[in-house]
Design an enzyme around this catalytic site. Structure first.
Site, PDB file in Angstrom:
ATOM      1  N   GLY A  80      -0.331  -4.780  19.134  1.00 11.28           N
ATOM      2  CA  GLY A  80      -0.667  -3.411  19.510  1.00 11.28           C
ATOM      3  C   GLY A  80      -1.378  -2.760  18.346  1.00 11.28           C
ATOM      4  O   GLY A  80      -0.743  -2.362  17.380  1.00 11.28           O
ATOM      5  N   HIS A  81      -2.693  -2.742  18.392  1.00 11.70           N
ATOM      6  CA  HIS A  81      -3.455  -2.159  17.292  1.00 11.70           C
ATOM      7  C   HIS A  81      -3.835  -0.724  17.641  1.00 11.70           C
ATOM      8  O   HIS A  81      -4.582  -0.488  18.566  1.00 11.70           O
ATOM      9  CB  HIS A  81      -4.696  -3.020  17.002  1.00 11.70           C
ATOM     10  CG  HIS A  81      -4.335  -4.341  16.381  1.00 11.70           C
ATOM     11  ND1 HIS A  81      -5.226  -5.354  16.202  1.00 11.70           N
ATOM     12  CD2 HIS A  81      -3.159  -4.783  15.890  1.00 11.70           C
ATOM     13  CE1 HIS A  81      -4.602  -6.378  15.629  1.00 11.70           C
ATOM     14  NE2 HIS A  81      -3.357  -6.052  15.434  1.00 11.70           N
TER      15      HIS A  81
ATOM     16  N   LYS B 199      -3.113  -2.761  10.623  1.00  8.95           N
ATOM     17  CA  LYS B 199      -4.346  -3.566  10.595  1.00  8.95           C
ATOM     18  C   LYS B 199      -5.444  -2.956  11.467  1.00  8.95           C
ATOM     19  O   LYS B 199      -6.611  -3.001  11.114  1.00  8.95           O
ATOM     20  CB  LYS B 199      -4.067  -4.997  11.095  1.00  8.95           C
ATOM     21  CG  LYS B 199      -3.111  -5.784  10.235  1.00  8.95           C
ATOM     22  CD  LYS B 199      -2.856  -7.158  10.805  1.00  8.95           C
ATOM     23  CE  LYS B 199      -2.048  -7.181  12.078  1.00  8.95           C
ATOM     24  NZ  LYS B 199      -0.678  -6.702  11.985  1.00  8.95           N
TER      25      LYS B 199
ATOM     26  N   ASP C 287       2.524  -4.763  12.442  1.00 10.82           N
ATOM     27  CA  ASP C 287       2.482  -3.292  12.430  1.00 10.82           C
ATOM     28  C   ASP C 287       2.154  -2.709  11.065  1.00 10.82           C
ATOM     29  O   ASP C 287       2.599  -1.618  10.711  1.00 10.82           O
ATOM     30  CB  ASP C 287       3.831  -2.690  12.909  1.00 10.82           C
ATOM     31  CG  ASP C 287       4.273  -3.284  14.227  1.00 10.82           C
ATOM     32  OD1 ASP C 287       3.413  -3.454  15.095  1.00 10.82           O
ATOM     33  OD2 ASP C 287       5.468  -3.590  14.371  1.00 10.82           O
TER      34      ASP C 287
ATOM     35  N   GLN D  39       0.045  -9.544  14.458  1.00 14.66           N
ATOM     36  CA  GLN D  39       1.370  -9.751  13.859  1.00 14.66           C
ATOM     37  C   GLN D  39       1.251  -9.892  12.326  1.00 14.66           C
ATOM     38  O   GLN D  39       0.358  -9.291  11.770  1.00 14.66           O
ATOM     39  CB  GLN D  39       2.090 -10.959  14.474  1.00 14.66           C
ATOM     40  CG  GLN D  39       2.497 -10.764  15.942  1.00 14.66           C
ATOM     41  CD  GLN D  39       1.408 -11.116  16.932  1.00 14.66           C
ATOM     42  OE1 GLN D  39       0.728 -12.111  16.787  1.00 14.66           O
ATOM     43  NE2 GLN D  39       1.254 -10.316  17.957  1.00 14.66           N
TER      44      GLN D  39
HETATM   45  P1  IMP Z   1       6.790 -12.327  20.929  1.00 18.78           P
HETATM   46  O1  IMP Z   1       5.581 -12.438  20.068  1.00 18.78           O
HETATM   47  O2  IMP Z   1       6.660 -11.315  22.033  1.00 18.78           O
HETATM   48  O3  IMP Z   1       7.283 -13.660  21.416  1.00 18.78           O
HETATM   49  O4  IMP Z   1       7.990 -11.765  20.008  1.00 18.78           O
HETATM   50  C1  IMP Z   1       8.522 -12.511  18.916  1.00 18.78           C
HETATM   51  C2  IMP Z   1       8.817 -11.600  17.739  1.00 18.78           C
HETATM   52  O5  IMP Z   1       7.580 -11.113  17.210  1.00 18.78           O
HETATM   53  C3  IMP Z   1       9.639 -10.364  18.093  1.00 18.78           C
HETATM   54  O6  IMP Z   1      10.456 -10.045  16.990  1.00 18.78           O
HETATM   55  C4  IMP Z   1       8.584  -9.288  18.276  1.00 18.78           C
HETATM   56  O7  IMP Z   1       9.106  -7.996  18.069  1.00 18.78           O
HETATM   57  C5  IMP Z   1       7.607  -9.681  17.194  1.00 18.78           C
HETATM   58  N1  IMP Z   1       6.231  -9.221  17.442  1.00 18.78           N
HETATM   59  C6  IMP Z   1       5.330  -9.751  18.293  1.00 18.78           C
HETATM   60  N2  IMP Z   1       4.170  -9.079  18.236  1.00 18.78           N
HETATM   61  C7  IMP Z   1       4.330  -8.130  17.307  1.00 18.78           C
HETATM   62  C8  IMP Z   1       3.454  -7.126  16.763  1.00 18.78           C
HETATM   63  O8  IMP Z   1       2.273  -6.993  17.109  1.00 18.78           O
HETATM   64  N3  IMP Z   1       4.004  -6.328  15.815  1.00 18.78           N
HETATM   65  C9  IMP Z   1       5.279  -6.472  15.370  1.00 18.78           C
HETATM   66  N4  IMP Z   1       6.115  -7.386  15.838  1.00 18.78           N
HETATM   67  C10 IMP Z   1       5.651  -8.209  16.800  1.00 18.78           C
END
Ligand code: IMP
Length: 434
Positions: free
Chosen positions: A40-41, A16, A13, A225
């Site tokens: 989520g971009h 990017k 977040d 991420q």
């Molecule tokens: P997962 O990727 O859904 O398995 O989540 C694992 C961890 O990564 C959690 O803490 C999510 O909140 C975090 N996470 C996954 N994708 C994002 C992103 O695009 N932005 C911020 N945090 C993310």
């Protein structure tokens, strides 16, 4: 062959999406190489807020080819919905604009159910995931029972692989409520249908990509991420299930290391995190609340309020080392416009000792207390500013402090959510001259 990797330097977040939107103006190809629809971009296109989860942010420029690489886990339902949403905005979604690797693994509905079951309230295994089935899909890949995009193109193959997959995870599936347990016939029918719709887009993307790199095209690799969520280098186990750092480009897109020319790390001017896990500079007070409200820190994928805190240079220094940042992009500087003073964490205190390295162990990190350098705020709006020299002196001092502490130049500073709310300090990055 100018190829540029843009990755998140914090816990995701970092903004990017809008930076990739800007940098993809001069890109021929934009490639996603890891993650899935957990990303989520957010982009602002013609005053329209657009959240992309699987399709690279370059899709909004008509000249770019977007590639979803083999390292991405693809939920076909989510992808088709995203394609429809973009078509609704008059964006051409054809194989001329979008290609999907035949080797990318598929997220099925049961992956989401398994993700949610693990996250169910009270579970000790709770990580605060996005519940998009990302972890369970990568588990299947490493367990070697995963189903790939190419398998959606052949009914017999799909059925056989689903049977094998179910055999391997029978114990897990049996824990799901009876009415939620997946049915192979239904899944075959539904996912073959998805396969039919996506067939024109599915191919060996390594061919096109390597050919483009050899012929000197501008290629942008779009990370999802951030370094703090990398499965190897992040705050394990509070991480995502893919490698998020620049090195993952080679594996997740099928590109040799020699084709990577430069790496940019994107960091906010402060820090946020969603989900569980240690966060040394987190502010559970009015200041944290102020950052959240001004920065509109709510998740683009799940809508969850993000945890907020000051910038953490210990974490960023580690991210810079493992990614090899050639430059930094500092985002959301304008969010700090209304703070009398701005803090930056320069070291941690752990067990009465000062440490300057990011610990491997999350239990240790959760006991680290930040050591701050306090800088004067600037208390002036910056959103309209387009030249670095026009920034208030204290904002310049803040940027220079970060750059000096990390030993990395700042290439761009964003001061607002729109694509052109940006100060370009070094034109090379937008012009692919590196
Ligand atoms: P997962 O990727 O859904 O398995 O989540 C694992 C961890 O990564 C959690 O803490 C999510 O909140 C975090 N996470 C996954 N994708 C994002 C992103 O695009 N932005 C911020 N945090 C993310």
């Amino acid at each position: 062959m100018p190829s540029l990797v843009v990755v998140g330097a914090q816990w995701g977040d970092e903004g990017k999406g809008r930076i990739i939107d800007l940098l993809s103006k001069r890109a021929d190809i934009v490639v996603r190489f890891q993650g899935g629809c957990n990303a989520g971009h957010t982009l602002i296109v013609d005053d329209h807020r657009l959240a992309l989860h699987l399709i690279p942010a370059g899709i909004v420029h008509t000249h770019t080819l977007c590639i979803i690489g083999n390292g991405v886990v693809v939920d076909p339902q989510a992808l088709l919905e995203e394609m429809e949403r973009l078509r609704g905005l008059q964006i051409d979604i054809s194989p001329k604009r979008l290609l999907i690797s035949d080797r990318a693994h598929v997220t099925f509905t049961y992956h989401r159910l398994l993700d949610a079951a693990r996250e169910a309230t009270g579970s000790k295994l709770r990580l605060g995931t996005t519940q998009r089935g990302i972890g369970p899909t990568y588990v299947d890949k490493v367990e070697r029972v995963g189903i790939r995009m190419t398998d959606l193109l052949d009914g017999e193959r799909l059925r056989k692989k689903l049977e094998l997959n179910f055999e391997q995870k029978a114990h897990l599936l049996s824990r799901l409520p009876k009415d939620e347990r997946p049915n192979i016939d239904e899944l075959c029918e539904r996912y073959l249908e998805y396969g039919k719709m996506l067939a024109p887009f599915i191919c060996d993307t390594t061919l096109i990509l390597n050919e483009a790199l050899r012929s000197g095209k501008n290629v942008l690799f779009e990370g999802a991420q951030g370094a703090g969520l990398d499965v190897d280098f992040g705050t394990f186990p509070f991480v995502t299930s893919s490698n998020t750092i620049a090195g993952a480009v080679c594996i997740g897109a099928g590109v040799p290391p020699k084709f990577i020319n430069a790496v940019i790390g994107v960091t906010k001017a402060y820090t946020t995190r969603v989900g569980s896990g240690p966060f040394p500079t987190e502010l559970n007070d009015e200041t944290g609340e102020k950052l959240r409200e001004i920065g509109m820190e709510y998740g683009a994928t799940t809508g969850r309020p993000r945890r907020c805190g000051w910038l953490d240079l210990v974490q960023l220094r580690f991210a810079a080392r493992i990614n090899g940042f050639d430059a930094l992009v500092l985002t959301k500087l304008d969010v700090l416009d209304q703070f009398e003073e701005v803090k930056v964490c320069i070291a941690y205190e752990y067990n009465g000792q000062k440490i300057s390295e990011f610990p491997a162990c999350s239990e240790v990190l959760s006991e680290c207390r930040p050591v701050y350098e306090t800088l004067k705020g600037w208390m002036q709006p910056t959103r309209h500013i387009r030249n670095y020299r026009d920034l208030p002196k204290n904002a310049q001092r803040f940027a220079e402090f970060i750059s000096q502490e990390l030993g990395i130049p700042i290439g761009l500073i964003s001061v607002g959510p729109k694509c052109d709310d940006v100060i370009v300090l070094d034109e090379r990055w937008v012009n692919y001259r590196f």
